[in-house]
Write a protein that holds these residues in place. Sequence first.
Motif, short mmCIF file in Angstrom:
data_model
loop_
_atom_site.label_atom_id
_atom_site.label_comp_id
_atom_site.label_asym_id
_atom_site.label_seq_id
_atom_site.Cartn_x
_atom_site.Cartn_y
_atom_site.Cartn_z
N THR A 21 -43.78 11.00 19.15
CA THR A 21 -43.28 9.91 18.31
C THR A 21 -44.44 9.11 17.71
OG1 THR A 21 -43.18 8.23 20.06
CG2 THR A 21 -41.21 9.60 19.77
N GLY A 22 -45.64 9.25 18.26
CA GLY A 22 -46.77 8.46 17.74
C GLY A 22 -48.09 8.94 18.31
N GLY A 23 -49.07 8.05 18.21
CA GLY A 23 -50.45 8.41 18.53
C GLY A 23 -50.69 8.80 19.99
N LEU A 24 -49.86 8.28 20.90
CA LEU A 24 -50.00 8.66 22.31
C LEU A 24 -49.98 10.19 22.45
CD1 LEU A 24 -49.77 8.38 25.43
CD2 LEU A 24 -47.36 7.83 25.13
N ALA A 25 -49.09 10.83 21.70
CA ALA A 25 -48.95 12.29 21.79
C ALA A 25 -50.24 12.99 21.35
CB ALA A 25 -47.78 12.77 20.95
N ASP A 26 -50.86 12.48 20.27
CA ASP A 26 -52.10 13.11 19.80
C ASP A 26 -53.15 13.10 20.91
OD1 ASP A 26 -52.17 12.81 16.33
OD2 ASP A 26 -50.60 11.93 17.51
N TYR A 104 -36.87 8.24 23.49
CA TYR A 104 -36.68 6.95 24.16
C TYR A 104 -35.53 6.12 23.60
CZ TYR A 104 -41.68 8.12 24.41
OH TYR A 104 -42.87 8.77 24.53
N SER A 105 -35.13 6.42 22.37
CA SER A 105 -34.14 5.55 21.73
C SER A 105 -33.43 6.32 20.64
CB SER A 105 -34.83 4.34 21.12
OG SER A 105 -35.85 4.76 20.24
N ASP A 112 -30.40 2.81 27.52
CA ASP A 112 -30.35 1.65 28.42
C ASP A 112 -30.74 2.00 29.86
OD1 ASP A 112 -28.14 2.97 29.17
OD2 ASP A 112 -26.70 1.47 28.46
N ASP A 113 -31.05 3.27 30.11
CA ASP A 113 -31.52 3.62 31.46
C ASP A 113 -32.97 4.12 31.44
OD1 ASP A 113 -31.05 5.94 30.08
OD2 ASP A 113 -30.01 6.98 31.70
N GLY A 339 -38.62 4.02 11.12
CA GLY A 339 -38.63 2.95 12.11
C GLY A 339 -37.67 1.83 11.78
N ASP A 340 -38.16 0.62 11.90
CA ASP A 340 -37.38 -0.61 11.76
C ASP A 340 -36.54 -0.62 10.47
OD1 ASP A 340 -38.00 -3.86 12.63
OD2 ASP A 340 -37.05 -3.42 10.72
#
Length: 492
Positions: A21-26, A104-105, A112-113, A339-340
């Motif tokens: 979903t974002g930079g963490l994965a890279d 995650y969403s 919600d869990d 996103g938003d």
Amino acid sequence: MTAHPVKILFVASEVESLAKTGGLADVAKALPLALKEHGQDVRIIMPFYKTINRHDEAEKILDLSLQTSHGCQDIDYAVFKLMLEDVPVYLIQQNDYFERDQLYSEGEFAYDDNGERFTFFSRAVFQVAEALEFKPDIFHCNDWHTALIPYLLKQKFAHHPFFCNSKSVLTIHNAAFQGIFEKHQFQLLEGLADGLVDQILDGYNCINLLKAGIRFADKINAVSPNYAQELLTRLGSHGLCDYFEQRRGDLVGILNGCEYSDWDPATDKYIPTNYSAADMSGKAVCRQELQVETDLAQLNVPIFGMVCRLTEQKGFYLLLPALQQFLRHNVQVVIVGTGDSGIVAELESMQKQWPDKLRFIHAYSNEMAHLVEAGADFFLMPSLFEPCGLNQMYSLAYGTLPIVRGVGGLRDTVSDYDEDAENATGHIFYDPEPADLLNILRRALLLYLEHPEEFQAMRHRAMLSRFHWKESVWQYEALYNDALNVNPVQHQ
Ligand SMILES: Nc1ncnc2c1ncn2[C@@H]1O[C@H](COP(=O)(O)OP(=O)(O)O[C@H]2O[C@H](CO)[C@@H](O)[C@H](O)[C@H]2O)[C@@H](O)[C@H]1O
């Protein structure tokens, strides 16, 4: 390299080329590969999401059941394995938790869990390691999703024969996301939450997972030196500075690297023509292709690109008002993101207002991300905060000069034209005000129009700047060594 390979279990919630979903994965792909190349025994463990790429290649290696007490049912799950180059990846398959459309969403609603899902994952990590007889020297955890692991290591496994010598490192990619959940989601902690609840409680009846990680990890790092400093300040710590202050001696900043095997215009397989600092002719072709793909007129005007998650973090509340003025100039702007919904609506309405100049591509598209990097002349990152940022490094490599706010890792990677023209690789502004952003956008435009030779020299310099993962690897190895030397009674 250390005398013996360090055994690292790299625990992450997303990994590039499998789920992102974002930079963490890279980082969760590039860093383990770089550690492996440097001789370390690193393995990745992550959830087996329904959406994972290469689903069919995964081979089932274990059936396990997480024993629970406190009235919860045991949780059956399976472990699959596939290889990411020569790094094994263990995938934890548990359908109730991970067989979902997103990570995650959905839309703007987080599952919600999520607290329960990642508590299960964190507990399963220990069970899988033991079942595989892989005794980690280091649990390398990343962000809130895996921040319970340092806590479990200290509280549940400190005297466990298999894990008593293991240590943990927590890498903070984004401390704005802390994983705050009501206590009832932590039944799987089997009462472990109660004893220490004040240390990680967040407000009434909630547990803050990132705080748990900060409190209990043996070593902590932020993904750039400047962000590590910011985390020690009230303004830059997302409300956590007291927690970081307590761990000041164990907190360092290690700049992310750039994965040049994916992000190099000389070899990029997503762009129509390759180019390099030595032969820039292909950049014009990429520019043209970007205009064609986005249905912008083939004009010889500078193109400003942006690719990101559409969140407040990325500075849209500075950018949107600044663009209203800036789009009066002879420029084209291409923004790619998801996103938003508020930001989406504003971008869509602005596009209607400026149909010849602004393109908003409401998509998550790796192809478009590469094309924007290659085809644009400038890249926008007016972030409110930016732990490291990767796109500015990609932009530098593609000669697409970054225009950034001087925060976090942006400050560590871009050199500003006004501060030092001879070494400049981009443009930096500081005050989080639309007027300041507009000012720097105009200065960049002016340089492009009135000093083309200087612009080209800067572009050339940017393309030669390098942020190699191997430099980060040395620093991570030093951090692992420091963690391995931590006295076991510390931080209990
Ligand atoms: N619509 C879209 N289409 C295609 N690709 C898209 C996209 N939106 C985003 N991406 C890609 O996702 C990545 C974003 O990485 P960043 O580091 O810039 O931000 P992010 O905030 O997610 O990461 C957090 O973690 C990283 C890693 O540590 C830190 O660098 C950063 O500062 C921190 O906020 C890039 O590879 C980008 O190309």
